[in-house]
Enzyme design. Sequence first.
Site, mmCIF file in Angstrom:
data_model
loop_
_atom_site.group_PDB
_atom_site.id
_atom_site.type_symbol
_atom_site.label_atom_id
_atom_site.label_comp_id
_atom_site.label_asym_id
_atom_site.label_seq_id
_atom_site.Cartn_x
_atom_site.Cartn_y
_atom_site.Cartn_z
ATOM 1 N N ASP A 45 0.845 -1.196 0.000
ATOM 2 C CA ASP A 45 0.000 0.000 0.000
ATOM 3 C C ASP A 45 0.880 1.246 0.000
ATOM 4 O OD1 ASP A 45 -2.854 1.145 0.456
ATOM 5 O OD2 ASP A 45 -1.601 2.181 1.925
ATOM 6 N N TYR A 50 3.208 10.124 0.347
ATOM 7 C CA TYR A 50 4.199 9.547 1.254
ATOM 8 C C TYR A 50 5.624 9.919 0.837
ATOM 9 C CZ TYR A 50 0.275 6.493 2.668
ATOM 10 O OH TYR A 50 -0.930 5.991 3.085
ATOM 11 N N LYS A 75 -2.388 6.190 -4.355
ATOM 12 C CA LYS A 75 -3.495 7.120 -4.120
ATOM 13 C C LYS A 75 -3.176 8.486 -4.731
ATOM 14 C CE LYS A 75 -3.722 4.891 0.403
ATOM 15 N NZ LYS A 75 -2.302 4.497 0.497
ATOM 16 N N HIS A 108 -7.363 9.801 -2.204
ATOM 17 C CA HIS A 108 -6.814 9.728 -0.851
ATOM 18 C C HIS A 108 -7.771 10.298 0.203
ATOM 19 C CE1 HIS A 108 -2.631 9.305 1.170
ATOM 20 N NE2 HIS A 108 -3.593 9.064 2.045
ATOM 21 N N TRP A 192 -6.400 1.617 7.434
ATOM 22 C CA TRP A 192 -5.109 2.254 7.680
ATOM 23 C C TRP A 192 -4.955 2.431 9.193
ATOM 24 C CZ3 TRP A 192 -5.038 7.098 10.005
ATOM 25 C CH2 TRP A 192 -6.078 8.008 9.753
ATOM 26 N N LEU A 195 -3.108 -0.506 13.904
ATOM 27 C CA LEU A 195 -2.541 -0.525 15.257
ATOM 28 C C LEU A 195 -2.714 0.836 15.930
ATOM 29 C CD1 LEU A 195 0.791 -2.399 14.414
ATOM 30 C CD2 LEU A 195 -1.484 -3.354 14.809
ATOM 31 N N GLY A 196 -3.539 1.702 15.337
ATOM 32 C CA GLY A 196 -3.753 3.028 15.916
ATOM 33 C C GLY A 196 -2.484 3.850 15.972
ATOM 34 N N GLN A 197 -1.619 3.688 14.950
ATOM 35 C CA GLN A 197 -0.306 4.351 14.925
ATOM 36 C C GLN A 197 0.425 4.108 16.244
ATOM 37 O OE1 GLN A 197 -0.514 8.456 13.396
ATOM 38 N NE2 GLN A 197 -2.457 7.925 12.447
ATOM 39 N N SER A 236 5.713 -1.317 9.226
ATOM 40 C CA SER A 236 6.898 -1.353 10.075
ATOM 41 C C SER A 236 8.131 -1.362 9.178
ATOM 42 C CB SER A 236 6.900 -2.590 10.984
ATOM 43 O OG SER A 236 8.052 -2.570 11.824
ATOM 44 N N ILE A 242 7.760 -6.885 10.995
ATOM 45 C CA ILE A 242 7.184 -7.172 9.681
ATOM 46 C C ILE A 242 6.732 -8.632 9.647
ATOM 47 C CG2 ILE A 242 7.706 -7.418 7.222
ATOM 48 C CD1 ILE A 242 9.561 -4.966 7.510
#
Length: 279
Positions: A45, A50, A75, A108, A192, A195-197, A236, A242
């Site tokens: 992704d 980015y 995106k 996006h 996205w 893991l909640g950043q 990660s 990973i």
Amino acid sequence: MSGYIELSNGVRIPSIGFGTWQTPDGKTAEHAVSFALRNGYSHIDAAAIYGNEKGVGAGIRASGVPRERIFVTSKVWNTERGYETTRKAFRKTLSDLGLDYLDLYLIHWPANRKQFGNADEINLETWMAMTELYKEGKIRAIGVSNFLPHHLEPLMETSVKPMVDQIEYHPGCLQDETVRFCQKNRIAVEAWSPLGQGRVLGDPELARIAAHYGKSTAQLCIRFALQNSVIPLPKSVTESRIRENIDVYDFEISAEDMAEIRAMGDFGGSGLNPDEIDF
């Protein structure tokens, strides 16, 4: 090895993706993507904003995995919305990635009425460009990111309906209304920041549930998304993590624990509201 979800047009998308947000361009992105592809991932992704698509593309090539076995997403960024600018942005993304086609291309963020009086028109013009690229065979599937039901509804009236909506989704941020709308309309949901950043990883309740399965809190969050038919996109650059983030197919969260996670209430979210953003 990951499973798959079939999109509304029959294209199969791997049920876990590898996120590249905040991964530095160059050797870091190249190594992370290459390592992920050589260790069980087949879904990358990416996004123009980015700023690392050249490194991501280098990682795809360095992995040695045949292109047809890799599902690649990118995106179009907010400043490139509209018909001509979207097509131009798509060409640049392909060039930066070094690819001949994309498997999935997303808007996006939706244009919103806080910024634009003609927000729906802008979104439809952007969607028209993406629809044409799809019909030309340059993209295998098209969709959106961060769209709420009222942003999606105008697109549902077009000749090609969105196939994916990528939203913030993790324990503490479930966006039930949007998920229900998407699943009712055969729009696959991607997560996205599953893991909640990192914000949810220290939660003691989640840690307790994860320990019951002999798994990390991150693995629990990823498995939680999977069991809700949501495609998580963990990110990660650390090799051990990973590997860990895709090692989630050997356990199943019980119905009782799933209900407990769902009942946890709101926490750990980014606070970004698609109707309020000004970027």
